[in-house]
Design a protein around this motif. Sequence first.
Motif, PDB file in Angstrom:
ATOM      1  N   TRP A 102      41.885  31.286  78.584  1.00 13.44           N
ATOM      2  CA  TRP A 102      40.736  32.073  79.010  1.00 13.44           C
ATOM      3  C   TRP A 102      40.342  33.089  77.945  1.00 13.44           C
ATOM      4  CZ3 TRP A 102      37.995  30.129  82.636  1.00 13.44           C
ATOM      5  CH2 TRP A 102      38.603  29.381  83.657  1.00 13.44           C
ATOM      6  N   LEU A 103      41.333  33.666  77.255  1.00 12.47           N
ATOM      7  CA  LEU A 103      41.026  34.626  76.201  1.00 12.47           C
ATOM      8  C   LEU A 103      40.331  33.942  75.031  1.00 12.47           C
ATOM      9  CD1 LEU A 103      41.368  37.633  75.478  1.00 12.47           C
ATOM     10  CD2 LEU A 103      43.430  36.989  74.233  1.00 12.47           C
ATOM     11  N   VAL A 104      40.796  32.746  74.677  1.00 16.38           N
ATOM     12  CA  VAL A 104      40.151  31.989  73.606  1.00 16.38           C
ATOM     13  C   VAL A 104      38.705  31.652  73.987  1.00 16.38           C
ATOM     14  CG1 VAL A 104      40.233  29.875  72.234  1.00 16.38           C
ATOM     15  CG2 VAL A 104      42.357  31.032  72.833  1.00 16.38           C
ATOM     16  N   ALA A 105      38.510  31.202  75.227  1.00 15.24           N
ATOM     17  CA  ALA A 105      37.155  30.899  75.708  1.00 15.24           C
ATOM     18  C   ALA A 105      36.289  32.153  75.699  1.00 15.24           C
ATOM     19  CB  ALA A 105      37.215  30.305  77.114  1.00 15.24           C
ATOM     20  N   GLY A 106      36.903  33.297  76.027  1.00 19.65           N
ATOM     21  CA  GLY A 106      36.168  34.557  76.024  1.00 19.65           C
ATOM     22  C   GLY A 106      35.682  34.933  74.636  1.00 19.65           C
ATOM     23  N   ILE A 107      36.515  34.705  73.623  1.00 15.90           N
ATOM     24  CA  ILE A 107      36.120  34.996  72.242  1.00 15.90           C
ATOM     25  C   ILE A 107      34.901  34.166  71.859  1.00 15.90           C
ATOM     26  CG2 ILE A 107      36.845  34.767  69.831  1.00 15.90           C
ATOM     27  CD1 ILE A 107      39.703  35.407  70.794  1.00 15.90           C
ATOM     28  N   ILE A 108      34.945  32.875  72.209  1.00 16.18           N
ATOM     29  CA  ILE A 108      33.808  31.994  71.901  1.00 16.18           C
ATOM     30  C   ILE A 108      32.557  32.473  72.633  1.00 16.18           C
ATOM     31  CG2 ILE A 108      32.930  29.628  72.074  1.00 16.18           C
ATOM     32  CD1 ILE A 108      35.871  28.687  71.935  1.00 16.18           C
ATOM     33  N   PHE A 109      32.721  32.824  73.903  1.00 14.92           N
ATOM     34  CA  PHE A 109      31.582  33.248  74.715  1.00 14.92           C
ATOM     35  C   PHE A 109      30.976  34.550  74.188  1.00 14.92           C
ATOM     36  CE2 PHE A 109      29.622  35.115  78.568  1.00 14.92           C
ATOM     37  CZ  PHE A 109      28.729  34.096  78.844  1.00 14.92           C
ATOM     38  N   VAL A 110      31.831  35.493  73.775  1.00  9.47           N
ATOM     39  CA  VAL A 110      31.335  36.756  73.218  1.00  9.47           C
ATOM     40  C   VAL A 110      30.545  36.494  71.939  1.00  9.47           C
ATOM     41  CG1 VAL A 110      32.060  38.904  72.090  1.00  9.47           C
ATOM     42  CG2 VAL A 110      33.076  38.247  74.271  1.00  9.47           C
ATOM     43  N   CYS A 111      31.070  35.611  71.101  1.00  8.46           N
ATOM     44  CA  CYS A 111      30.378  35.273  69.846  1.00  8.46           C
ATOM     45  C   CYS A 111      29.009  34.657  70.137  1.00  8.46           C
ATOM     46  CB  CYS A 111      31.249  34.319  69.027  1.00  8.46           C
ATOM     47  SG  CYS A 111      30.645  34.041  67.355  1.00  8.46           S
ATOM     48  N   LYS A 112      28.954  33.730  71.076  1.00  6.38           N
ATOM     49  CA  LYS A 112      27.678  33.095  71.424  1.00  6.38           C
ATOM     50  C   LYS A 112      26.741  34.070  72.123  1.00  6.38           C
ATOM     51  CE  LYS A 112      26.763  29.709  70.441  1.00  6.38           C
ATOM     52  NZ  LYS A 112      26.236  29.291  69.112  1.00  6.38           N
ATOM     53  N   SER A 113      27.293  35.016  72.872  1.00  4.69           N
ATOM     54  CA  SER A 113      26.443  35.982  73.573  1.00  4.69           C
ATOM     55  C   SER A 113      25.697  36.867  72.579  1.00  4.69           C
ATOM     56  CB  SER A 113      27.276  36.844  74.532  1.00  4.69           C
ATOM     57  OG  SER A 113      28.119  37.731  73.818  1.00  4.69           O
ATOM     58  N   CYS A 114      26.279  37.075  71.392  1.00 11.11           N
ATOM     59  CA  CYS A 114      25.567  37.838  70.367  1.00 11.11           C
ATOM     60  C   CYS A 114      24.304  37.083  69.943  1.00 11.11           C
ATOM     61  CB  CYS A 114      26.485  38.084  69.166  1.00 11.11           C
ATOM     62  SG  CYS A 114      25.748  39.169  67.920  1.00 11.11           S
ATOM     63  N   ASP A 115      24.406  35.758  69.803  1.00 13.87           N
ATOM     64  CA  ASP A 115      23.228  34.951  69.474  1.00 13.87           C
ATOM     65  C   ASP A 115      22.158  35.082  70.558  1.00 13.87           C
ATOM     66  OD1 ASP A 115      24.281  34.014  67.116  1.00 13.87           O
ATOM     67  OD2 ASP A 115      25.068  32.167  67.989  1.00 13.87           O
ATOM     68  N   ILE A 116      22.615  35.032  71.817  1.00 13.16           N
ATOM     69  CA  ILE A 116      21.680  35.121  72.948  1.00 13.16           C
ATOM     70  C   ILE A 116      20.992  36.482  72.963  1.00 13.16           C
ATOM     71  CG2 ILE A 116      21.516  35.126  75.471  1.00 13.16           C
ATOM     72  CD1 ILE A 116      23.956  33.168  75.423  1.00 13.16           C
ATOM     73  N   GLY A 117      21.799  37.552  72.833  1.00 12.65           N
ATOM     74  CA  GLY A 117      21.238  38.904  72.824  1.00 12.65           C
ATOM     75  C   GLY A 117      20.295  39.124  71.658  1.00 12.65           C
ATOM     76  N   ALA A 118      20.661  38.585  70.486  1.00 12.94           N
ATOM     77  CA  ALA A 118      19.816  38.747  69.299  1.00 12.94           C
ATOM     78  C   ALA A 118      18.483  38.027  69.473  1.00 12.94           C
ATOM     79  CB  ALA A 118      20.551  38.223  68.065  1.00 12.94           C
ATOM     80  N   TYR A 119      18.538  36.846  70.089  1.00 13.91           N
ATOM     81  CA  TYR A 119      17.312  36.062  70.280  1.00 13.91           C
ATOM     82  C   TYR A 119      16.324  36.810  71.172  1.00 13.91           C
ATOM     83  CZ  TYR A 119      14.173  32.375  71.859  1.00 13.91           C
ATOM     84  OH  TYR A 119      13.055  31.653  72.168  1.00 13.91           O
ATOM     85  N   PHE A 120      16.801  37.250  72.339  1.00 11.05           N
ATOM     86  CA  PHE A 120      15.885  37.882  73.291  1.00 11.05           C
ATOM     87  C   PHE A 120      15.444  39.272  72.822  1.00 11.05           C
ATOM     88  CE2 PHE A 120      17.746  34.654  76.115  1.00 11.05           C
ATOM     89  CZ  PHE A 120      16.578  34.119  76.632  1.00 11.05           C
ATOM     90  N   THR A 121      16.365  40.040  72.211  1.00 14.24           N
ATOM     91  CA  THR A 121      15.984  41.351  71.695  1.00 14.24           C
ATOM     92  C   THR A 121      14.994  41.202  70.541  1.00 14.24           C
ATOM     93  OG1 THR A 121      18.192  42.187  72.255  1.00 14.24           O
ATOM     94  CG2 THR A 121      16.854  43.547  70.812  1.00 14.24           C
ATOM     95  N   GLY A 122      15.260  40.230  69.678  1.00 13.91           N
ATOM     96  CA  GLY A 122      14.355  39.990  68.556  1.00 13.91           C
ATOM     97  C   GLY A 122      12.973  39.575  69.006  1.00 13.91           C
ATOM     98  N   ARG A 123      12.918  38.726  70.045  1.00 17.67           N
ATOM     99  CA  ARG A 123      11.614  38.283  70.563  1.00 17.67           C
ATOM    100  C   ARG A 123      10.839  39.460  71.174  1.00 17.67           C
ATOM    101  NH1 ARG A 123      10.709  32.735  71.538  1.00 17.67           N
ATOM    102  NH2 ARG A 123       8.676  33.485  72.246  1.00 17.67           N
ATOM    103  N   ALA A 124      11.582  40.356  71.850  1.00 15.96           N
ATOM    104  CA  ALA A 124      10.919  41.456  72.552  1.00 15.96           C
ATOM    105  C   ALA A 124      10.608  42.644  71.642  1.00 15.96           C
ATOM    106  CB  ALA A 124      11.796  41.923  73.711  1.00 15.96           C
ATOM    107  N   LEU A 125      11.517  42.969  70.732  1.00 12.08           N
ATOM    108  CA  LEU A 125      11.384  44.202  69.961  1.00 12.08           C
ATOM    109  C   LEU A 125      11.367  44.006  68.456  1.00 12.08           C
ATOM    110  CD1 LEU A 125      14.024  46.301  71.978  1.00 12.08           C
ATOM    111  CD2 LEU A 125      11.547  46.279  72.328  1.00 12.08           C
TER     112      LEU A 125
END
Length: 205
Positions: A102-125
């Motif tokens: 679960w910790l390994v999966a969490g690391i992957i998910f956190v890394c991918k969540s940065c891409d998601i956050g960057a995409y939506f923040t970049g589109r908006a701001l």
Amino acid sequence: SRELCAILQAEGIQIDVKTTSIASVTACATIYALPYHLGSPTTAAIIVTLIAGVFMVSLVKYSRRGRVQGAVMVGAAAMFAMVYLGFLPSFYLAIRRSHSAWLVAGIIFVCKSCDIGAYFTGRALGRHKLIPWLSPGKTWEGLLGGIVFAGLVAMGLAALGQQFDEVIGFYTRYPDKRAFIPFDVPLWLYGCAGGLIGALGQLGD
């Protein structure tokens, strides 16, 4: 392997897809198969031997065509592919030796969540381009938003993981047993770690 070989072949490097695929799988499988108690010098020797072996096999296969021009480049590309596709992902297996899946999966998910956050923040701001000549769509605002989002996701996952046994922590080995020791750190520190993981993921991109 096919995708990486296509990129290299487009640059004129005649790398062999089959050799690259076998080398990459062998690298990852080797890390998985190495005994837990094996020392670092022995492990390093095995890994370096495999990399040198791939280099030699690539040279032999390439030179069988009756030419040597470009052989070193092909061998170097095969070594790069083995490290990039085989050994780097195998770090997940190395982390898994001492931590939960679960910790390994969490690391992957956190890394991918940065891409998601960057995409939506970049589109908006997004207003200021990050590196226009390399990735025209990325902005400084998106990068900052992605890092913040990755930190928040890490905090949320940590808070959730603390509700279950043997998720947030590490395993240690004693002569007669294997024990789990939970991390005892505040949530804000998970947020900092998540932001760092997100930033490193963006740097890797």
